[in-house]
Design an enzyme around this catalytic site. Structure first.
Site, mmCIF file in Angstrom:
data_model
loop_
_atom_site.group_PDB
_atom_site.id
_atom_site.type_symbol
_atom_site.label_atom_id
_atom_site.label_comp_id
_atom_site.label_asym_id
_atom_site.label_seq_id
_atom_site.Cartn_x
_atom_site.Cartn_y
_atom_site.Cartn_z
ATOM 1 N N ASP A 162 0.839 -1.188 0.000
ATOM 2 C CA ASP A 162 0.000 0.000 0.000
ATOM 3 C C ASP A 162 0.880 1.246 0.000
ATOM 4 O O ASP A 162 2.025 1.200 -0.472
ATOM 5 C CB ASP A 162 -0.950 -0.011 1.207
ATOM 6 N N HIS A 228 -4.649 5.693 3.325
ATOM 7 C CA HIS A 228 -5.070 4.464 2.661
ATOM 8 C C HIS A 228 -4.428 3.228 3.292
ATOM 9 O O HIS A 228 -5.105 2.263 3.654
ATOM 10 C CB HIS A 228 -4.722 4.544 1.173
ATOM 11 N N SER A 556 -10.668 -1.336 -2.365
ATOM 12 C CA SER A 556 -9.494 -1.308 -1.485
ATOM 13 C C SER A 556 -9.864 -1.704 -0.064
ATOM 14 O O SER A 556 -9.023 -2.200 0.690
ATOM 15 C CB SER A 556 -8.872 0.097 -1.465
#
Length: 787
Positions: A162, A228, A556
Site C-alpha cells: 500500500d 489508505h 481497497s
C-alpha cells in the site's frame, strides 16, 4: 537482496568485469539519450555460471553492462546514469529492472539471453462493525465462532502492499500479541518504539519510482501519507481499540478481521504519484521470501494487460507457489462492464458491497415529506428548525463556483448542491460555511443508486441519493418559499437490503481470461470504519479517538476484509493450499440479503454474477466447506498454454519453477481449470459443452453429496455422476458438467445459475455462467462436447 542500487554501470565497469566478459561489452552506440525504467525479461532456461557470479544480482549486472556504452556515458548530463540496475529479481520474475535508453534496448534484442523489455508503468490504489456483521464473533453454536476456531489468526503474518502506515496508531498496539514466528525474516524500518509484535515489518520500495518523481528522498520511511495504507492494514489485522468512532458515530470496539495476526507493510505507492510496477514487483519478491502467509493488495491497473507483464499476477503466482494466499481488489470502475482488475485466476479478486449500518440524517421538507440521507458529522442538539431552501441557481447546480456562493444569497439558509463539478463536497461545505449558510443538502449522482458515502463536513449537512434529490427539487419548484429541516438520528443498523453490490465496484467479464468468472467474491467495502492518521474534513473531531478513525469506501476496503478472513482460515487449516482457501470462501458465500431475497445492485435489481462473483463472504461456513476445488501452482501451467501464451511468457510467469514447453503439455481450456465457478460458451454447433471438475473432501471422512442444478429453462445442465460418495478425508472425486442449449442454440445472450453439491452437513455452491457467444474475440482453445 532484491534491490541492487549499489551496482552501477559506470565508466569503470568494464575494468571490474572478468576478462571472459570483456568481449561481450557493446561500445557501438550512444546511450546519452533519455533513460527510462524497463522491466527486462531474461530467457529461460538461460542460467548463469555460479562459479563466475556469486549471486543472481551480479549476473544481471553483467548482462546490463554488456549493452551499456560506458565509453560515451554522460554522467554530468544524466545523473541517473550512475545507477542503472534498479532491482534484480529472485522470485517473481526471471529478470531485472534497469534504466536504459531505447538504443540500449535495441542492443539487448541482439542478445541470446533477452526475451522482452517492458516500459515503465504506474498502478493506482483501488475500510468496528464488520467483524460482527460477517459472523466472526459470538459462540460457535450461534452465528459466529470463527475467532474462537482460529484464535483470531494468532501467528499468521499478513503482508500489505500500500502507500504507508501510521506507525504508533492504536490499531497497531502490541497488547496481547506474542512474538512473530521464527520463520519471519523481514524487517521494520521504524524505530523500536513503533515496531512491535503487531507491526513486525515496515519497508519502503521506491528505487524505480524515484527516477520518475522528484521529491522522493533517500532514505524513505514507510509513513502513511494519505490514510489508505493505515486503513487497509487495520481492516485486515488491526488490534482491538475500545471506543473507536468516526465523528462520534459508529461507536464500538474497532478490530481487524484477524486481530491477533502480525502485520508487515510494504510501501509501494506515494501520494499523488501512484504505484510503480517495478517497485511492486520488488516488494512481492521480498515478501514471499520473508515469511508472509497472506498478501493483501489494494492496488491495480484498469488496463493491466497480459499476465506476463502485470506485477500483481507475476508476484501472485510466485506467492501461491510458496503457499501464500493473495487477496486483491477488483477495482472501482463500476458499474460499467468489463472493468475488473487483477484477473489472474490464482488471485482472489474481491468486489465491494454495502453494510447494514447507516449514519442517518433526514431532510424534512416544509410539506412534511421526509427524505432519509446520511451525515458523518452530526452536530449535537441541532435544532429541527425549518430553514429556507435555496439552490445553486447561478451556477451549474454543483455549487462549484465560490464567487456565486455569496453571503447575501446563502446566509442562514440550507443550500442544495449536486455532487460533481470542480470542487469536492468537503470544499463546497467549507465555502458555504464561510458564507454563513445554515447547512447543505448534497445530492448524489444517479449511478450511485441507493449508496451514500458521507463525509465529516464542517457545517450541518445531509447527503441524499439522486432519486430523493429529484423529489426535493420538485418540491422547491412547487412553492415560492421552500423550507426544510435537518434531523440527525445517529447510527442506525438493520438495513434489510444488505449487502448490496456497490455501484463503484468493478464488474466482469474478465478481458484477460473471459472463461473464468471475475470478480470471485464480494466483501464489505462501503463506509468502512478503520484507522487513519487523521480524518478528512472537520478540523476538530468530537472526541480523541474520532481523530484516529474514518470511513472509506472502495474495493481497497473489501480486499483486506478477505485477507484477514483468509488468515483465519489458514490458521484453522494450515495444510490447505491458497486455492483450497479460495474455494472454501467462494462455495459457501451468501447469495441472499437480510430479507432472504437475492442480493441486489445499487439500483435494487438482482445483482448478476459479474458484479457479485460467487456471493458475499460467509466466514463461518467457509471454515467448514465440506468440499473444495483444489489447484496447485503447476495446475495453472497448461491453462496458461491454453490461453495462447508463448513458452517464454509462461516461463516468465511461473518463475522460479523449471521452464516448460507448451508443446509437451496438454493445453487446458479455461472452462476446465478446476475453478470454484463455471463459465461456458455455447457459440458453435452442436451448442453443447462438457466441463470437467474435481472436488476434494475436507469435511467428514464419510460423506455423500447429491448434485442439484438451478438454471433458467433456456439451458440444460446435467452432472455425471450426479452423486459423489466419499469414504475418507482428502479423497478426490471427478465429475463432468454437460451444458446445452435447451432447444439447440441459446435464445438468451447470458444465463446464470448454480450447481449445488448437497449433503446433510454442507451445501457446496458453484456459480455457472453460460453465454451464447464469446464476450471478446480471442484465440483460446475451446473443446466442445460431441454428441
Amino acid at each position: 537482496m532484491a534491490r541492487l542500487g549499489a551496482l552501477i554501470c559506470l565508466r569503470v565497469a568494464i575494468v571490474v568485469l572478468l576478462p571472459s566478459l570483456l568481449a561481450t561489452v557493446s561500445v557501438a552506440h550512444n546511450d546519452t539519450g533519455v533513460h527510462k525504467n524497463y522491466l527486462i525479461i531474461v530467457r529461460k532456461p538461460y542460467e548463469y555460471d555460479q562459479n563466475v557470479y556469486k549471486t543472481v544480482s551480479s549476473w544481471h549486472a553483467s548482462l546490463l553492462a554488456s549493452v551499456c556504452d560506458t565509453a560515451k556515458e554522460e554522467l554530468a548530463a544524466d545523473p541517473g546514469a550512475e545507477t542503472r540496475l534498479i532491482y534484480s529479481y529472485r522470485n517473481v520474475v526471471n529478470g531485472f529492472c534497469a534504466r536504459v535508453t531505447r538504443d540500449e534496448v535495441f542492443e539487448m534484442t541482439k542478445k541470446d539471453w533477452f526475451v522482452k523489455a517492458i516500459p515503465e508503468k504506474t498502478y493506482k490504489l483501488m475500510t468496528t462493525y464488520t467483524p460482527q456483521m460477517i459472523g466472526l464473533t459470538g459462540p460457535a453454536a450461534l452465528h459466529g465462532g470463527v475467532w474462537n476456531r482460529s484464535n483470531m489468526g494468532e501467528g499468521m503474518i499478513i503482508g500489505v502492499l500500500d502507500d504507508g502506515i501510521a506507525a504508533g496508531h492504536p490499531s497497531f498496539d502490541a497488547a496481547g500479541m506474542g512474538p512473530p514466528p521464527a520463520k519471519w525474516k523481514g524487517r521494520c524500518d521504524f524505530n523500536s518504539s513503533v515496531c512491535n509484535n503487531k507491526l513486525i515489518g515496515a519497508r519502503s520500495f521506491y528505487e524505480s519510482a524515484r527516477w520518475k518523481w522528484r521529491g522522493i528522498d533517500d532514505p524513505v520511511l514507510p509513513v502513511n501519507e494519505t490514510a489508505h495504507g493505515t486503513h487497509t492494514s487495520s481492516t485486515a489485522a488491526g488490534n482491538f481499540v475500545p471506543g473507536a468512532n468516526t465523528m462520534g458515530n459508529g461507536i464500538g470496539t474497532a478490530a481487524g478481521m484477524a486481530p491477533r495476526a502480525h502485520l508487515a507493510l510494504y510501501q509501494v505507492c506515494f501520494q499523488d504519484k501512484g504505484c510503480d510496477r517495478d517497485d511492486i514487483l520488488a516488494a512481492m519478491d521480498d515478501a514471499v521470501d520473508e515469511g508472509v502467509d497472506v498478501l493483501s493488495i489494494s492496488l491495480g491497473d484498469d488496463e493491466a494487460g497480459e499476465f506476463a507483464g502485470d506485477p500483481v499476477a507475476l508476484g501472485g503466482y510466485t506467492a501461491i507457489m510458496k503457499g501464500v494466499f493473495v487477496s486483491t481488489s477488483a477495482g472501482n470502475n463500476g458499474p460499467n462492464p468489463s472493468t475488473v482488475s487483477n484477473e489472474a485466476p490464482w488471485l482472489l479478486t474481491v468486489a465491494a458491497s454495502t453494510t447494514d449500518r447507516k449514519f442517518v440524517a433526514t431532510v424534512k421538507l416544509g410539506s412534511g415529506v421526509e427524505l432519509d440521507g446520511e451525515a458523518l458529522y452530526q452536530p449535537p442538539n441541532f435544532p429541527s428548525t425549518q430553514w429556507p431552501l435555496v439552490g445553486d441557481t447561478g451556477g451549474d447546480g454543483t455549487c462549484s463556483d465560490e464567487r456565486l456562493l455569496k453571503k447575501e444569497h446563502v446566509a442562514g439558509k440550507l443550500v442544495v448542491c449536486d455532487q460533481g463539478g470542480n470542487l469536492t463536497g468537503l470544499e463546497k461545505g467549507s465555502f458555504l460555511h464561510k458564507a454563513g449558510a445554515a447547512g447543505m443538502v448534497l445530492i448524489g449522482p444517479e449511478f450511485m443508486g441507493s449508496v451514500v458515502q458521507p463525509k465529516p463536513h464542517i457545517l450541518p449537512v445531509a447527503q441524499i441519493v439522486y432519486s430523493s434529490g429529484k423529489k426535493l427539487k420538485a418540491y422547491m419548484k412547487s412553492t415560492k418559499s421552500p423550507t426544510a429541516a435537518l434531523i440527525y438520528q445517529g447510527t442506525v443498523f438493520g438495513n434489510p437490503m444488505t449487502p448490496a453490490v456497490a455501484p463503484f465496484s468493478s464488474r466482469g467479464p474478465s478481458k484477460q481470461n473471459q472463461g473464468i468468472l471475475k470478480p470471485d467474491i464480494t466483501g464489505p467495502g462501503v463506509n468502512i470504519i478503520a484507522g487513519v492518521p487523521g480524518p478528512q474534513g472537520l478540523a476538530t473531531p468530537p472526541n480523541p479517538l474520532a481523530a484516529k478513525f474514518d470511513i472509506m469506501s472502495g474495493t481497497s476496503m473489501s480486499a483486506p476484509h478477505l485477507s484477514g478472513i483468509a488468515a483465519l482460515i489458514k490458521k484453522a487449516h494450515p495444510k490447505w493450499s491458497p486455492a483450497a482457501i479460495k474455494s472454501a470462501m467462494m462455495t459457501t458465500a451468501d447469495t441472499m440479503d437480510r430479507r432472504r431475497k437475492p442480493i441486489t445492485d445499487q439500483d435494487g435489481h438482482k445483482a448478476d454474477l459479474f458484479g457479485l462473483g460467487a456471493g458475499f463472504v460467509n466466514p463461518t461456513k467457509a471454515m467448514n466447506p465440506g468440499l473444495v476445488y483444489d489447484l496447485s501452482a503447476a495446475d495453472y501451467v497448461p491453462y496458461l498454454c491454453g490461453l495462447g501464451y508463448s513458452d517464454h511468457e509462461v516461463n516468465s510467469i511461473i518463475h522460479p519453477s523449471p521452464p516448460v514447453s507448451c508443446k509437451r503439455l496438454p493445453a487446458v481450456d479455461q472452462k476446465d481449470l478446476n475453478y470454484p465457478s463455471i463459465t461456458a460458451f455455447l457459440d458453435r454447433e452442436p451448442y453443447a459443452v462438457n466441463v470437467s471438475r474435481a472436488v476434494t473432501n475436507v469435511g467428514r471422512g464419510k460423506a455423500v453429496y447429491a448434485a442439484k442444478v438451478e438454471m433458467p429453462r433456456t439451458v440444460s445442465v446435467t452432472v455425471t455422476p450426479d452423486t459423489l460418495k466419499f469414504k475418507k478425508l482428502n479423497q478426490v472425486k471427478k465429475f463432468t458438467v454437460t451444458i446445452r442449449g435447451a432447444n439447440g442454440r441459446m435464445k438468451d445472450d447470458v444465463a446464470e445459475g448454480q450447481l449445488k453439491w448437497v449433503s446433510p452437513d454442507n451445501v457446496v455452491r458453484t456459480p455457472i455462467v453460460v453465454s451464447s457467444k464469446k464476450f471478446f474475440k480471442d484465440n483460446t482453445t475451446s473443446d466442445h462436447a460431441r454428441h
